[in-house]
Design an enzyme around this catalytic site. Structure first.
Site, PDB file in Angstrom:
ATOM      1  N   ARG A  75       0.477  -0.911   0.248  1.00  0.00           N
ATOM      2  CA  ARG A  75      -0.303  -0.426  -0.125  1.00  0.00           C
ATOM      3  C   ARG A  75       1.017   1.405  -0.118  1.00  0.00           C
ATOM      4  O   ARG A  75       1.555   1.275   0.973  1.00  0.00           O
ATOM      5  CB  ARG A  75      -0.649   0.115   1.201  1.00  0.00           C
ATOM      6  N   ARG A 144      -2.148   6.241   9.977  1.00  0.00           N
ATOM      7  CA  ARG A 144      -2.578   5.502   8.285  1.00  0.00           C
ATOM      8  C   ARG A 144      -2.461   7.004   7.256  1.00  0.00           C
ATOM      9  O   ARG A 144      -2.585   7.692   7.636  1.00  0.00           O
ATOM     10  CB  ARG A 144      -3.712   4.812   8.049  1.00  0.00           C
ATOM     11  N   LYS A 213      -3.813   0.360  14.984  1.00  0.00           N
ATOM     12  CA  LYS A 213      -3.566   1.140  14.080  1.00  0.00           C
ATOM     13  C   LYS A 213      -4.476   2.878  14.528  1.00  0.00           C
ATOM     14  O   LYS A 213      -5.436   2.334  14.986  1.00  0.00           O
ATOM     15  CB  LYS A 213      -4.444   0.462  12.339  1.00  0.00           C
ATOM     16  N   LYS A 215      -6.465   6.071  12.600  1.00  0.00           N
ATOM     17  CA  LYS A 215      -6.646   6.868  11.194  1.00  0.00           C
ATOM     18  C   LYS A 215      -7.708   8.477  11.443  1.00  0.00           C
ATOM     19  O   LYS A 215      -7.827   8.494  12.376  1.00  0.00           O
ATOM     20  CB  LYS A 215      -7.828   6.210  10.500  1.00  0.00           C
ATOM     21  N   CYS A 436     -15.393  -3.747  -1.252  1.00  0.00           N
ATOM     22  CA  CYS A 436     -14.076  -3.854  -0.173  1.00  0.00           C
ATOM     23  C   CYS A 436     -13.508  -5.020  -1.662  1.00  0.00           C
ATOM     24  O   CYS A 436     -13.933  -5.744  -2.204  1.00  0.00           O
ATOM     25  CB  CYS A 436     -13.678  -4.398   1.172  1.00  0.00           C
ATOM     26  N   CYS A 442      -7.615 -11.201   0.395  1.00  0.00           N
ATOM     27  CA  CYS A 442      -8.297 -10.736   1.864  1.00  0.00           C
ATOM     28  C   CYS A 442      -8.017 -11.430   2.496  1.00  0.00           C
ATOM     29  O   CYS A 442      -8.732 -12.925   1.993  1.00  0.00           O
ATOM     30  CB  CYS A 442      -8.448  -9.910   1.760  1.00  0.00           C
ATOM     31  N   CYS A 481     -16.065  -9.343   5.012  1.00  0.00           N
ATOM     32  CA  CYS A 481     -15.924  -9.882   6.409  1.00  0.00           C
ATOM     33  C   CYS A 481     -16.423  -8.201   7.227  1.00  0.00           C
ATOM     34  O   CYS A 481     -17.307  -7.496   6.409  1.00  0.00           O
ATOM     35  CB  CYS A 481     -14.585  -9.972   6.948  1.00  0.00           C
ATOM     36  N   CYS A 485     -14.258  -2.506   5.712  1.00  0.00           N
ATOM     37  CA  CYS A 485     -12.802  -2.102   5.378  1.00  0.00           C
ATOM     38  C   CYS A 485     -13.817  -0.951   4.053  1.00  0.00           C
ATOM     39  O   CYS A 485     -13.370   0.084   3.685  1.00  0.00           O
ATOM     40  CB  CYS A 485     -11.871  -2.672   4.128  1.00  0.00           C
TER      41      CYS A 485
END
Ligand code: SRM
Ligand code: SF4
Length: 571
Positions: A75, A144, A213, A215, A436, A442, A481, A485
């Site tokens: 990424r 991020r 993480k 954001k 996503c 994934c 899931c 995302c």
């Protein structure tokens, strides 16, 4: 005496990693496997990459007694989502040289390459660096990619907010020299790192970085196109007479949850006050450090800031922030969000330059029969003098197009079968939908999303057209899931994968990203999804009030109750 907390495995890996080095150097050159050593699979994330397998091939390879086909997703951070034509050309080339010949534009305005083999990872990152791009902190327990409205040319206010997003991004970038040592032979070209001979240190993060993480997104009302309430930290730009004066600060957003664990939940950020523009970078740092010190490092399921906040309470958090800042936040200022989507097609500036927002299905830049988006954009990048803007809705703006290039841009797209007026060629449902990545890359996906949504939409489009709703914007978001995302709990229609071919259906989010949806039906297959949605869409077509959005209508009609907070999401 209080019990010593039992730290999660990842905390030990970070602690022992010598600022994110671990044994990555050895892992990368081990010729016996396409995989990294287990501990390094955690550390590689901080460098922007995830180890994956091709899940379409997993069982066949197992049958043949082969190890899974390991590869890396990588990424690339693009603060505010703005890339130059040279950077676009480089990403396009790297996707062909080392990736799977596609580029993924993510829901956070970043690029992803999929399918990079371990032996090619270093060359790939070197390729980014030559184009002044990096992947450090693309993933991992750090801040991020910072999201921002993707059009600084729209007004001086937009330019000022974009500058702030870049400053926040730079300020919160990890300082370790591991990234440069591992991938670039110790030769950074940009981003500040320790001077030669200086010890590595992380003045903001410390040795073990954040618990999870983190954001940040900035938005400029009335557009919430970065979905700021889904972020740990959302900043709402406040202007006076066209000048940026500061930001309303919202904390504690996040989408992820785990099925069967009702104490995990998606949550929208709460607005806690206003901070003047010149103090906002420092305020971000202080919020990050509270989460660094207070976040849960024992169980990663509860490590995000949203859980820290619900554990200690907003008032305690706010008081701590005031103390660390040395002044109290001012009361939040009035603002209004209208929408969270993108506006497609051409927009013209007063100086004759133009922007073209293209619909990119699933955010995937690729070539296929009759539709060569990747080639078209490569050709445009060869003469374009403006830039490319990745939106938070997985779309792309060819921006700041010189007057003399407008016709050529249009001609190249038409020649390669790319719709210029997405507004005319697609239903509003399709062009506003997000999916996503999910399968095959994934590792966490239970069900398809990006590969399957276009097919499902073929059926839903028929219903939409029959009901005369083809041009009505309705937000549909699908994930493979519950991690969220594509921010599915902010979809007026949210579809979340439970098992292969089965989805939970959530309804009733607000069109402007200020209210989450609610579970309506579980474990639906495709027929079930169409069967459940058809009468709701028909009811909406016949009985809505003027200007009423689908999500609001669903609540008014009592199909689901309004979700007022993360803690009541599952009720
Ligand atoms: Fe995500 C994990 C893809 C935006 C919440 N996300 C993953 C991983 C890395 C799977 C993994 O951990 O093994 C996925 C890689 C799939 C692949 O093959 O590429 C993945 N996430 C994505 C992207 C590419 C989806 C897309 O189709 O665009 C987005 C990349 C954004 C970026 O550029 O940084 C992406 N992920 C999001 C968002 C949306 C956002 O940030 O606005 C969320 C919800 C917001 C949030 O963070 O709460 C999100 N991803 C997660 C979670 C759940 C986190 C949680 O706190 O519960 C995971 C799983 C995890 O961290 O354990 C996850
Ligand atoms: Fe993977 Fe789930 Fe994120 Fe989709 S929502 S990319 S399936 S982790």
């Amino acid at each position: 005496m209080a019990d010593t907390p039992k730290l999660s495995e990842v905390e030990h890996v970070k602690q022992a990693s010598n600022y994110l080095r671990g044994t990555l150097a050895e892992s990368l050159v081990n010729p016996l496997t396409g995989a990294l050593y287990p501990d390094d699979t955690h550390l590689i994330k901080f460098h922007g990459s995830y180890q994956q397998t091709d899940r379409d091939l997993d069982s066949e390879r197992k049958r043949q007694k082969l190890e899974p086909l390991y590869s890396l997703m990588i990424r690339v951070r693009v603060p505010g989502g703005i890339a130059s034509p040279a950077q676009w050309r480089r990403m396009d080339k790297l996707a062909d040289e080392y990736g799977n010949h596609t580029l993924k534009l993510t829901t956070r305005q970043a690029f992803q390459l999929h399918g990079v083999l371990k032996r090619d990872l270093k060359k790939t990152i070197q390729g980014f660096n030559e184009a002044l791009l990096d992947s450090i902190a693309g993933c991992g327990d750090v801040n991020r990619n910072v999201m921002c409205n993707p059009n600084p040319h729209e007004s001086p206010l937009h330019a000022a907010v974009y500058e702030v997003s870049k400053q926040i991004s730079a300020h919160l970038t990890p300082r370790t020299s591991a990234y440069w040592d591992l991938w670039l032979n110790g030769e950074p070209q940009f981003t500040s790192v320790p001077n030669e001979g200086e010890e590595d240190a992380e003045p903001i993060y410390g040795k073990t970085y954040l618990p999870r993480k983190f954001k940040i997104a900035l938005a400029i009302p009335p557009y919430n196109d970065t979905d700021i309430f889904a972020n740990d930290l959302g900043l709402i730009a406040i202007e006076e007479r066209g000048q940026l004066v500061g930001f309303n600060v919202a904390v504690g957003g996040g989408m992820g949850m785990t099925f069967g664990m009702p104490d995990t939940y998606p949550r929208l950020a709460d607005i806690i006050g206003f901070v003047p523009a010149e103090k906002v970078v420092d305020a971000c740092e202080k919020i990050v450090t509270i989460q660094r010190d207070w976040g849960n490092r024992e169980n990663r399921k509860f490590s995000r800031l949203k859980y820290t906040l619900d554990r200690v309470g907003l008032d305690v958090f706010r008081a701590e922030l005031d103390a660390r800042l040395g002044y109290p936040l001012e009361p939040a200022r009035p603002y209004q969000f209208r929408s969270s989507g993108d506006a497609y097609g051409w927009s013209l500036q007063s100086d004759g330059r133009a922007h073209l927002t293209l619909f990119v299905e699933g955010g995937r830049i690729l070539d296929r029969d009759g539709y060569a988006l990747k080639t078209a954009l490569r050709e445009i990048a060869a003469f374009h003098t403006g830039d490319f803007r990745l939106t938070g809705n997985q779309n792309l703006i060819v921006a700041n197009i010189a007057p003399e290039h407008r016709l050529s841009v249009q001609a190249v797209l038409q020649q390669h079968g790319v719709a210029i007026e997405a507004g005319k060629e697609y239903t509003a449902l399709r062009r506003g939908a997000l999916a996503c990545v999910a399968l095959p890359t994934c590792t966490l996906a239970f069900a398809e999303a990006e590969r399957y949504l276009p097919e499902l939409l073929d059926r839903l489009d028929r219903v939409i057209r029959q009901q005369g709703l083809a041009q009505d914007d309705i937000l549909l978001r699908m994930t493979g899931c519950p991690n969220g995302c594509a921010r599915p709990y902010l979809g007026e229609i949210g579809l979340v994968g439970r098992a292969v071919g089965r989805y939970n259906l959530y309804l009733g989010a607000a069109f402007n990203g200020e209210r989450m949806n609610k579970l309506y039906k579980e474990m639906l297959d495709e027929d079930g999804i169409v069967r459940e949605l058809t009468p709701l869409l028909a009811d909406y077509a016949q009985n809505r009030q003027p200007q009423e959005r689908f999500g609001d209508f669903i609540i008014r009609q009592g199909y689901v109750q309004s979700t007022e907070s993360g803690l009541t999401f599952h009720e």
